[in-house]
Design an enzyme around this catalytic site. Structure first.
Site, mmCIF file in Angstrom:
data_model
loop_
_atom_site.group_PDB
_atom_site.id
_atom_site.type_symbol
_atom_site.label_atom_id
_atom_site.label_comp_id
_atom_site.label_asym_id
_atom_site.label_seq_id
_atom_site.Cartn_x
_atom_site.Cartn_y
_atom_site.Cartn_z
ATOM 1 N N ASP A 1 1.008 -1.055 -0.046
ATOM 2 C CA ASP A 1 0.052 0.004 -0.084
ATOM 3 C C ASP A 1 0.908 1.457 -0.045
ATOM 4 O OD1 ASP A 1 -2.374 1.549 -0.012
ATOM 5 O OD2 ASP A 1 -3.233 0.794 1.841
ATOM 6 N N CYS B 1 -6.896 -23.540 19.130
ATOM 7 C CA CYS B 1 -8.018 -23.816 20.023
ATOM 8 C C CYS B 1 -8.044 -25.333 20.583
ATOM 9 C CB CYS B 1 -9.386 -23.509 19.479
ATOM 10 S SG CYS B 1 -9.852 -21.852 19.119
ATOM 11 N N ASP C 1 -4.045 7.079 -3.702
ATOM 12 C CA ASP C 1 -5.321 7.515 -4.076
ATOM 13 C C ASP C 1 -5.750 8.325 -2.664
ATOM 14 O OD1 ASP C 1 -4.849 4.855 -2.616
ATOM 15 O OD2 ASP C 1 -6.809 5.073 -2.179
HETATM 16 N N1 GUN Z 1 -6.726 0.575 3.163
HETATM 17 C C1 GUN Z 1 -7.884 0.876 3.484
HETATM 18 N N2 GUN Z 1 -8.523 1.608 2.914
HETATM 19 C C2 GUN Z 1 -7.877 1.929 1.762
HETATM 20 C C3 GUN Z 1 -7.950 2.869 0.741
HETATM 21 O O1 GUN Z 1 -9.293 3.530 0.450
HETATM 22 N N3 GUN Z 1 -6.878 3.327 -0.066
HETATM 23 C C4 GUN Z 1 -5.724 2.528 0.220
HETATM 24 N N4 GUN Z 1 -4.567 2.764 -0.756
HETATM 25 N N5 GUN Z 1 -5.316 1.605 1.183
HETATM 26 C C5 GUN Z 1 -6.422 1.489 2.081
HETATM 27 ZN ZN ZN Z 2 -9.497 -21.628 16.938
#
Ligand code: GUN
Ligand code: ZN
Length: 668
Positions: A85, A275, A120
């Protein structure tokens, strides 16, 4: 990047895509791996793909140096596919970050990520429309820029647009033009945290309406197993989340139907390794970090088990049953399922017409499944064969085996059981006959073995919604006939009024429709109005109908020694043979049932080789997986025929993989 679909159910896809570090099966879960402080080795869970955060790596001198020198796979010790990300999430939390879109893309490329993400703008739910619109503009601009900055990096391009369906659709359509590799749906975490699942359904469905079929979709930040099935059914292929750790840090066990708190437990809640090997008391006595690690492992076991169960449900064709089961575990999820009704048309575009398992009714929301509306639609292909209709109560299935004996043959004028809307001296000897049953409403007796009309189960105690649906279907049939004769059991069972007792002396049919008449109605129902005449003509003596000696079901229909169609025992579908394909092709205009292939594919198709998506120029919009299709060239010459593996919408979007399984010519 090539994505290939193997199995389908509802809008869900079991598929595969390849990255430089391996093959990823969909649907799948990407555990979040923290680049600096991960304590759980996700390799133990056979994770095929993980997600980590390139911005965290970038901001930390030590991590950045190591990632740039040895690569991100070495940094987080994961040899499979890694998605990163971009820092958008930090942007949404802290309001500001110190890296540009092109810098973060270059950095992801430099550390050897398989799939990178542009910067974004995750717009929160329920913000002002203008703000959401402005954010979409920035997100789209950055997606465009990203495509030009990357070299070999595979790319995520995120759909934003807050809770405005038109903005989601617009964003999805615009970023689809840039040919990214995966399309995530962003900014849904707050919706899930607020349990706004009906809004989530709006957001996901409006995003997916704008996305291409040939790319995987990733629901960003969705990591609770109880939401997987619903989102997979809407077409989401990938999930990611740090939830397994975040929940564990608060002593919470994720379950496929909700969340459990350690403080409430007297028993370990499942059959996973953790578990089974530990007791609640042991866990309580542990130090917090050690305990959290074990609970996080339980959370991952349960999450991956749910993913596997979902894949199996897709292969079996029973995903919606699982979705209904999951959505009944929380009222907010049930809202999501109920909201899905508004997207029935979307789902019908993708749902296969035949499946491997029976349709099990689990509650009134099952009435919203594609099978129900599809039956209603296909009924319109079948025109009345007579002015009169006799409606009989359901018996055991298949109805044709029991219904005549039970209600017509046994009819005794001393005990009148039939009611009518037109109490005159009508002769019912020549009448269409249909059975009234839940959940499909009215089933012409000729099609009673066609999937799923015989392959379904409903409770015997009938809910009000089903009754209402049955009444609406009876009403629909009323409009097509002059006279209706309806059995009193139906009136009582479904609270139908407006009928009067029919006269005692009734002239009733001497039998159910013949095999010939049956075949003609099935052909109309399956292939379209008049297909029965086209395939089988009007003279039964010209046909040979071969039946199974064991089951007495129709197997082959021949004319002059040549097979026209076979009937598949498992679903009662007519399967075209050479002659059947030729007859339908000659008598139905293009594009009906057509898949038009390019010149390059002509020779292969004629030889009976499978048709690949990349050679399809166009196709009939109504084609669904498992439908019989006619393969033609652009002059509409019949090249071959076969079974579609995809829906028309997928065939149009895909450039790789098989579209049609072709059948070999036998006599031509
Ligand atoms: N992780 C959770 N939501 C988002 C999102 O809208 N954009 C990005 N880049 N990472 C995320
Ligand atoms: Zn479990």
């Amino acid at each position: 990047m090539d994505f290939e679909i193997k199995y389908k159910d509802a809008m869900a896809r079991v598929g595969k895509f390849k990255t430089p570090h391996g093959t990823v099966t969909t649907p799948n879960l990407m555990p979040v791996v923290h680049p600096g402080k991960q304590t759980i080795d996700v390799k133990e869970f056979n994770a095929e793909i993980v997600i980590t955060n390139s911005y965290i790596i970038y901001k930390n001198d030590e991590l950045r140096k190591k990632a740039l020198e040895d690569g991100v796979h070495s940094l987080i010790d994961f040899p499979g596919t890694i998605e990163t990300d971009s820092g958008s999430f930090q942007l949404s939390v802290y309001g500001d970050i110190d890296i540009t879109n092109s810098e973060v893309i270059r950095f992801q490329e430099d550390i050897g990520t398989d799939i990178g993400t542009s910067l974004d703008i995750p717009t929160a739910p329920y913000v002002k429309y203008d703000e959401a619109k402005e954010d979409v503009e920035v997100t789209v601009d950055r997606a465009r820029e990203t495509i030009n900055v990357r070299n070999n990096l595979l790319l995520n391009s995120v759909v934003q647009g807050s809770t405005y369906p038109d903005l989601r659709l617009d964003c999805a359509k615009r970023i689809s033009k840039f040919d990214a590799d995966i399309y995530p749906i962003g900014a849904v975490v707050p919706l899930m945290e607020m349990y706004r699942y009906s809004d989530l359904v709006d957001v996901v469905m409006s995003s997916i309406r704008g996305l291409p079929e040939n790319k995987p979709r990733h629901l960003m930040g969705a990591g609770h197993p109880m939401v997987f099935a619903l989102n997979v059914a809407m077409g989401c292929d990938l999930f990611d989340s740090a939830a397994y750790i975040l929940y564990a840090n608060k002593d919470r066990f994720m379950m496929p139907d909700g969340t459990l708190k350690l403080e409430d437990l007297i028993e370990m809640p499942c059959s996973c390794k953790i578990c089974t090997e530990h007791t609640v008391d042991e866990l309580r006595a542990m130090d917090q970090p050690e305990r959290a690690k074990l609970i996080a492992k339980h959370n991952l076991y349960v999450s991956f088990a749910e993913i596997r169960r979902i894949r199996q449900a897709i292969v079996n064709g029973e995903l919606m049953k699982l979705v209904e089961l999951r959505c009944r575990s929380h009222p907010a999820l049930l809202d999501g399922l109920r909201r899905l009704k508004q997207y029935q048309e979307d789902m019908n575009k993708f749902d296969p017409r035949s499946k491997n398992t029976a349709f099990f009714y689990t509650g009134s929301e099952s009435l919203n499944r594609p099978e129900i509306s599809n039956h209603n639609k296909q009924l319109d292909n079948v025109l009345p064969r007579s002015n009169n209709l006799i409606l009989l109560p359901a018996t055991r299935k298949p109805y044709n085996k029991y219904v005549y004996k039970e209600y017509i043959k046994k009819y005794d004028p001393e005990y009148p059981t039939f009611y009518t809307n037109y109490p005159s001296n009508t002769d019912y000897t020549y009448s269409d006959i249909a059975v009234v049953d839940v959940p499909f409403g009215v089933i012409p007796v000729e099609v009673d073995e066609f999937y799923p009309l015989a392959q379904n189960e409903s409770p015997s105690i009938i809910d009000e919604e089903s009754k209402r649906y049955v009444r609406s279907m009876v009403k629909k049939f009323q409009n097509n006939y002059d006279n209706i004769l309806i059995h009193k059991n139906i009136l009582e069972k479904y609270d139908i009024d407006g009928y009067k007792l029919a006269q005692e002396e009734l002239h009733l049919p001497g039998s159910l429709p013949s095999d010939f008449e049956r075949l003609k109605v099935i052909a109309d129902y399956q292939f379209g109005t008049n297909a029965g005449n086209v395939l089988f003509g009007n003279n039964p003596s010209q046909l040979t109908i071969e039946k199974s000696r064991k089951t007495h079901k129709i197997r082959h229909v021949l004319k002059d020694g040549q097979i026209i169609v076979n009937m598949r025992a498992s679903d009662g579908f007519l399967i075209l043979s050479d002659l059947g394909a030729k007859l339908l092709h000659e008598n139905f205009f293009s594009p009906h049932m057509r898949v038009v292939v390019s010149e390059e594919a002509e020779e292969y198709a004629r030889k009976g080789k499978s048709v690949f998506n990349k050679f399809v120029i166009s196709c009939d919009e109504n084609i669904r997986r498992n439908d019989e299709v006619l393969i033609v060239n652009s002059r509409d010459e019949l090249l071959a025929f076969g079974k579609s593996l995809l829906s028309s919408y997928e065939i149009n979007d895909f450039n790789n993989g098989q579209a049609i399984k072709t059948r070999k010519w036998k006599n031509m």
